[in-house]
Write an enzyme that holds these catalytic residues in place. Structure first.
Site, mmCIF file in Angstrom:
data_model
loop_
_atom_site.group_PDB
_atom_site.id
_atom_site.type_symbol
_atom_site.label_atom_id
_atom_site.label_comp_id
_atom_site.label_asym_id
_atom_site.label_seq_id
_atom_site.Cartn_x
_atom_site.Cartn_y
_atom_site.Cartn_z
ATOM 1 N N ASP A 1 0.814 -1.212 0.000
ATOM 2 C CA ASP A 1 0.000 0.000 0.000
ATOM 3 C C ASP A 1 0.851 1.266 0.000
ATOM 4 O O ASP A 1 0.470 2.283 0.580
ATOM 5 C CB ASP A 1 -0.975 0.010 1.192
ATOM 6 C CG ASP A 1 -1.723 -1.303 1.289
ATOM 7 O OD1 ASP A 1 -2.283 -1.716 0.266
ATOM 8 O OD2 ASP A 1 -1.726 -1.924 2.368
ATOM 9 N N LYS B 1 2.016 2.023 -5.135
ATOM 10 C CA LYS B 1 2.707 1.485 -6.315
ATOM 11 C C LYS B 1 1.877 1.691 -7.584
ATOM 12 O O LYS B 1 2.406 2.033 -8.631
ATOM 13 C CB LYS B 1 2.979 -0.014 -6.128
ATOM 14 C CG LYS B 1 3.975 -0.302 -5.022
ATOM 15 C CD LYS B 1 4.271 -1.789 -4.905
ATOM 16 C CE LYS B 1 3.111 -2.599 -4.381
ATOM 17 N NZ LYS B 1 2.738 -2.329 -2.996
ATOM 18 N N GLY C 1 -4.294 -4.591 -4.442
ATOM 19 C CA GLY C 1 -5.274 -3.591 -4.874
ATOM 20 C C GLY C 1 -4.512 -2.340 -5.258
ATOM 21 O O GLY C 1 -4.065 -1.592 -4.395
ATOM 22 N N HIS C 2 -4.291 -2.157 -6.540
ATOM 23 C CA HIS C 2 -3.526 -0.988 -6.994
ATOM 24 C C HIS C 2 -4.480 0.118 -7.437
ATOM 25 O O HIS C 2 -5.241 -0.049 -8.380
ATOM 26 C CB HIS C 2 -2.577 -1.386 -8.133
ATOM 27 C CG HIS C 2 -1.439 -2.242 -7.649
ATOM 28 N ND1 HIS C 2 -0.542 -2.840 -8.484
ATOM 29 C CD2 HIS C 2 -1.069 -2.581 -6.399
ATOM 30 C CE1 HIS C 2 0.341 -3.513 -7.755
ATOM 31 N NE2 HIS C 2 0.036 -3.365 -6.489
ATOM 32 N N GLN D 1 2.119 -6.334 -3.262
ATOM 33 C CA GLN D 1 2.508 -6.437 -1.850
ATOM 34 C C GLN D 1 3.869 -5.735 -1.682
ATOM 35 O O GLN D 1 4.109 -4.779 -2.396
ATOM 36 C CB GLN D 1 2.550 -7.905 -1.355
ATOM 37 C CG GLN D 1 1.177 -8.552 -1.296
ATOM 38 C CD GLN D 1 0.735 -9.100 -2.639
ATOM 39 O OE1 GLN D 1 1.481 -9.771 -3.314
ATOM 40 N NE2 GLN D 1 -0.484 -8.808 -3.020
HETATM 41 P P1 IMP Z 1 -2.408 -13.037 1.728
HETATM 42 O O1 IMP Z 1 -1.494 -12.473 0.693
HETATM 43 O O2 IMP Z 1 -3.861 -12.801 1.431
HETATM 44 O O3 IMP Z 1 -2.105 -14.475 2.033
HETATM 45 O O4 IMP Z 1 -2.157 -12.241 3.097
HETATM 46 C C1 IMP Z 1 -0.918 -12.349 3.814
HETATM 47 C C2 IMP Z 1 -0.537 -11.005 4.433
HETATM 48 O O5 IMP Z 1 -0.216 -10.092 3.396
HETATM 49 C C3 IMP Z 1 -1.649 -10.337 5.246
HETATM 50 O O6 IMP Z 1 -1.057 -9.624 6.306
HETATM 51 C C4 IMP Z 1 -2.272 -9.357 4.259
HETATM 52 O O7 IMP Z 1 -2.907 -8.280 4.888
HETATM 53 C C5 IMP Z 1 -1.027 -8.910 3.509
HETATM 54 N N1 IMP Z 1 -1.322 -8.448 2.142
HETATM 55 C C6 IMP Z 1 -1.615 -9.211 1.070
HETATM 56 N N2 IMP Z 1 -1.785 -8.440 -0.016
HETATM 57 C C7 IMP Z 1 -1.584 -7.177 0.376
HETATM 58 C C8 IMP Z 1 -1.587 -5.930 -0.321
HETATM 59 O O8 IMP Z 1 -1.783 -5.834 -1.533
HETATM 60 N N3 IMP Z 1 -1.318 -4.819 0.436
HETATM 61 C C9 IMP Z 1 -1.042 -4.907 1.760
HETATM 62 N N4 IMP Z 1 -1.008 -6.043 2.434
HETATM 63 C C10 IMP Z 1 -1.282 -7.180 1.752
#
Ligand code: IMP
Length: 424
Positions: A13, A16, A40-41, A223
């Site tokens: 977040d 990007k 989520g971009h 991420q």
């Molecule tokens: P997962 O990717 O859904 O398995 O989540 C694993 C961890 O990564 C959790 O703490 C999520 O909140 C975090 N996470 C996954 N995708 C994002 C993103 O796009 N932005 C911020 N945190 C993310």
């Protein structure tokens, strides 16, 4: 070099999507190389705001090839939904190519993601997005995954899907949950498969042909570094390789073709989900950053945890990504503050640590050592160059650059495309 890579240097977040949108001004191809629709971009163009989950941010530029690489995990139903919505708004879906080797996320992965989380005790939960990301990468590593190439062979896809679904249903029913209905789930999948099949291709060849032809390519990380499966705050991480090196395996690019590595860093820190966050502020200042920064998850809507900028973690991220240029975002969120804190070291068990510990348990005990800088108390949101910024904002940026050991290349002072300027 033909291929630049852009990654997040914090917990995601960082903005990007917006940066990629700005940097795609003169690129021919944008490549996603990891993650899935957990990302989520957000991109704001004029009065319109778009949130992309799987589609590369190059889609808003006419003629830019948008590659969903082999390292991505793709929810076919989610991707079809995203593509049809954008097509209705006039964007050209023929720009998209989906790697035949990308693994597919199915209903059973999402169900299993939620189920696994529900079984973890408080304090041990990861706080996943429940998009099935971890279970899909686990199936990939376990060699029982189904790849996008199967979307082009409905018979084989159905057979593989029903076999895997039956396996997961055994787990669900043993746990006292309802089984997923194979016929209902297959019908949904079949529709998405028919829609997506024409987009499936060998993207490794597409990317390498583009490199050979001297085209300009940008790899778009999702991420961020501190959520990386190897280098992040394990187990509170996502399941993919989010660092710049991940672009090589996740898109099929040789390391020698990588040019500039962009690191995106928010002027403060946020985190969604669980896990250590040394500079987290559970007070009025944290609330202010959340409110003024609009810090709510683009995928799940969850409020983000907020805190001061952590340059110890930032220096680590710049080191392992080899950041050549830093893009500092959301500087304007700090505009009203009297003073701003920067975490320059940690205190762990009474001892000062200047370097980021790779041990998550140690990091969980880290207390931030702060340096305090005066705020600038005026709006930066119309700045078009470094010279337009108040002196204290320039000093803040210079100190951040020094502490994380990376040159600042771009500063962003608001959500719009035009609220971004290059630092020469
Ligand atoms: P997962 O990717 O859904 O398995 O989540 C694993 C961890 O990564 C959790 O703490 C999520 O909140 C975090 N996470 C996954 N995708 C994002 C993103 O796009 N932005 C911020 N945190 C993310």
């Amino acid at each position: 070099m033909a291929v630049d890579v852009l990654v997040g240097t914090q917990w995601g977040d960082e903005g990007k999507g917006k940066l990629i949108d700005v940097l795609t001004r003169d690129v021919d191809m944008v490549v996603r190389f990891q993650g899935g629709n957990n990302a989520g971009h957000t991109v704001e163009i004029g009065d319109n705001k778009y949130v992309l989950h799987l589609i590369p941010s190059g889609i808003f530029r006419k003629g830019v090839d948008c590659i969903i690489g082999n390292g991505v995990v793709v929810d076919p139903i989610g991707l079809m939904g995203e593509m049809t919505a954008l097509a209705e708004q006039g964007f050209d879906m023929s720009q998209i190519q989906l790697s035949s080797n990308a693994h597919l996320v199915f209903a059973y992965h999402k169900e299993f993601d939620a189920f696994s989380e529900s079984r973890l005790a408080e304090g041990k939960k990861i706080g996943t997005t429940k998009r099935g990301i971890g279970p899909t990468y686990a199936d990939k590593a376990y060699r029982s995954g189904i790849r996008a190439g199967e979307l082009c062979d409905l018979e084989s896809l159905e057979e593989m899907f029903r076999t895997q679904l039956a396996k997961y249903n055994e787990i669900f029913t043993a746990a006292g949950m309802d089984a997923l209905d194979p016929d209902e789930k297959w019908l949904e999948l079949e529709k998405a498969a028919k829609y997506l099949a024409p987009f499936v291709t060998d993207t490794v060849q597409s990317v390498n042909s583009a490199i050979k032809a001297g085209k300009k390519i940008l790899c778009e990380g999702a991420q961020a570094t501190l959520l990386d499966i190897d280098h992040g705050t394990y187990p509170f991480v996502t399941s993919s390789s989010t660092v710049s090196g991940g672009a090589c395996s996740g898109a099929g690019i040789a390391p020698r073709n990588i040019g500039t590595v962009w690191g995106v860093m928010k002027a403060y820190c946020t985190r969604v989900g669980e896990g250590p966050f040394p500079t987290e502020l559970n007070d009025a200042m944290g609330e202010m950053l959340r409110k003024d920064g609009g810090e709510y998850g683009a995928t799940t809507g969850r409020p983000r945890r907020c805190g001061w900028l952590d340059t110890v973690a930032g220096a680590f991220a710049c080191m392992i990504n080899g950041v050549d240029k830093l893009a500092v975002t959301k500087l304007d969120v700090l505009d009203g503050l009297d003073e701003i804190k920067l975490c320059v070291a940690y205190e762990i068990d009474g001892k000062r640590h200047d370097l980021y510990p790779s041990n998550t348990k140690l990091l969980a005990k880290a207390k931030p050592v702060y340096e305090t800088m005066p705020g600038w108390k005026c709006s930066t949101s119309n700045a078009k160059s470094l010279d337009d910024l108040p002196e204290n904002a320039r000093k803040y940026l210079a100190r951040v650059s020094e502490l994380v050991n990376a040159e600042i290349g771009v500063v962003s002072v608001g959500p719009r495309r035009d609220q971004t300027f290059e630092v020469k």
